[in-house]
Design a protein around this motif. Structure first.
Motif, PDB file in Angstrom:
ATOM      1  N   PHE A 164     -56.229 -12.589 -14.905  1.00  0.00           N
ATOM      2  CA  PHE A 164     -56.437 -11.189 -14.316  1.00  0.00           C
ATOM      3  C   PHE A 164     -57.715 -10.827 -15.325  1.00  0.00           C
ATOM      4  O   PHE A 164     -57.661 -11.043 -16.567  1.00  0.00           O
ATOM      5  N   ARG A 195     -53.915  -1.233 -17.862  1.00  0.00           N
ATOM      6  CA  ARG A 195     -53.992  -2.212 -17.058  1.00  0.00           C
ATOM      7  C   ARG A 195     -53.049  -3.445 -17.351  1.00  0.00           C
ATOM      8  O   ARG A 195     -52.359  -3.940 -16.552  1.00  0.00           O
ATOM      9  N   ARG A 198     -49.170  -2.546 -17.463  1.00  0.00           N
ATOM     10  CA  ARG A 198     -48.634  -2.468 -15.968  1.00  0.00           C
ATOM     11  C   ARG A 198     -48.460  -3.821 -15.374  1.00  0.00           C
ATOM     12  O   ARG A 198     -47.421  -4.350 -14.786  1.00  0.00           O
ATOM     13  N   LEU A 199     -49.435  -4.886 -15.694  1.00  0.00           N
ATOM     14  CA  LEU A 199     -49.219  -6.321 -15.127  1.00  0.00           C
ATOM     15  C   LEU A 199     -48.331  -6.938 -15.785  1.00  0.00           C
ATOM     16  O   LEU A 199     -47.522  -7.518 -15.149  1.00  0.00           O
ATOM     17  N   GLY A 203     -45.970  -6.718 -12.677  1.00  0.00           N
ATOM     18  CA  GLY A 203     -46.692  -7.471 -11.910  1.00  0.00           C
ATOM     19  C   GLY A 203     -47.721  -7.218 -11.263  1.00  0.00           C
ATOM     20  O   GLY A 203     -47.940  -7.958 -10.014  1.00  0.00           O
ATOM     21  N   VAL A 205     -51.529  -4.903 -10.213  1.00  0.00           N
ATOM     22  CA  VAL A 205     -52.996  -4.295 -10.504  1.00  0.00           C
ATOM     23  C   VAL A 205     -53.446  -3.309  -9.618  1.00  0.00           C
ATOM     24  O   VAL A 205     -52.981  -3.329  -8.381  1.00  0.00           O
ATOM     25  N   ILE A 220     -54.817 -13.819 -18.949  1.00  0.00           N
ATOM     26  CA  ILE A 220     -55.604 -12.442 -18.893  1.00  0.00           C
ATOM     27  C   ILE A 220     -56.877 -12.588 -19.624  1.00  0.00           C
ATOM     28  O   ILE A 220     -56.948 -13.325 -20.613  1.00  0.00           O
TER      29      ILE A 220
END
Length: 264
Positions: A164, A195, A198-199, A203, A205, A220
């Motif tokens: 990510f 962000r 939340r990921l 899980g 985006v 990441i």
């Protein structure tokens, strides 16, 4: 939950530095190192490999177009056979330097325009991924979400770890928004932290369109040349640790099942 924290680095040239690699190496668990095409040179590669080894940070080859002036972010039309040879050339350069300093290359990633083109075009991804597999089938490809790269890797029997890009916007298909568009690069540390949280929690985006994209990742990533990269890295690391996560090199994750929100 275990996850890799990754940064692009080694992107200076001669006496001209790019980013604060020393500080980033104290925060990340893996590094993608420019191999002399879009940026970097032999001495920068050597110093970065030495410093990564001293800190136990995974070393990866960051492979791009031969485009110093454009930092590898300009589209170039090059025959795929020639491009595949360029991939092999860059992998070999970092691999040789890593061996000389007692480290090893564990992974690779495609940089800039080359990465964006391969992610969106299966016909281009196939020869490039084949070049990686031919060089070393044990190398891990670290890539943003891409069915083109993942499909080519499956055909070659080589592993992919989805990453990510914490400081980059995504479109509704899960591909990176062009840097030519407003908001493509995210500089606000608070937004980046949100962000990442939340990921880790859900899980997903949120794409630029507002669509929630499921994104099971192993890594990441942030760009070492992004303004405020060190502060962003500190914030991301804090978000991971606050969520009870453990930051580990990507090479230790590919065979495991730990990941955001319990995903493999």
């Amino acid at each position: 939950m275990k996850i890799d924290l990754n940064a692009d680095m080694g992107e200076g040239f001669g006496p001209w530095p790019m980013g604060n690699d020393e500080a980033l190496l104290d925060l990340v668990s893996s590094a993608n190192v420019a191999c002399g095409f879009h940026a970097g040179d032999p001495l920068i590669m050597q110093r970065t490999a030495e410093r990564a080894r001293a800190r136990g940070v995974d070393l990866g080859a960051h492979v791009g177009f031969p485009d110093r002036q454009g930092f590898g972010r300009r589209v170039m039309q090059i025959d795929p056979t020639e491009l595949a040879a360029m991939v092999t050339y860059q992998l070999g350069a970092l691999d040789g330097i890593a061996r000389a300093v007692g480290h090893r290359v564990t992974h690779m990633s495609f940089h800039g325009a080359l990465g964006n083109m391969a992610a969106a075009d299966a016909d281009l991804a196939r020869p490039l991924v084949h070049a990686v597999a031919s060089f070393d089938p044990n190398l891990l490809i670290v890539s943003s979400s891409s069915s083109a790269i993942e499909g080519a890797a499956a055909q070659c029997g080589i592993r992919v770890a989805t990453t990510f890009l914490a400081d980059r916007a995504y479109d509704g298909e899960g591909l990176l928004v062009s840097r030519a568009k407003p908001g493509a690069v995210i500089h606000d540390a608070g937004v980046v932290a949100e962000r990442v949280a939340r990921l880790l929690r859900d899980g997903v985006v949120i794409a630029s369109s507002g669509k929630a994209l499921a994104m099971p990742v192993k890594s990441i990533l942030l760009h070492g040349d992004t303004q405020g990269a060190v502060e962003l890295a500190r914030g991301i690391r804090a978000s991971i640790e606050a969520a009870g996560g453990e930051i580990v090199p990507v090479s230790r994750l590919v065979a495991g099942s730990d990941g955001p929100a319990g995903r493999s």
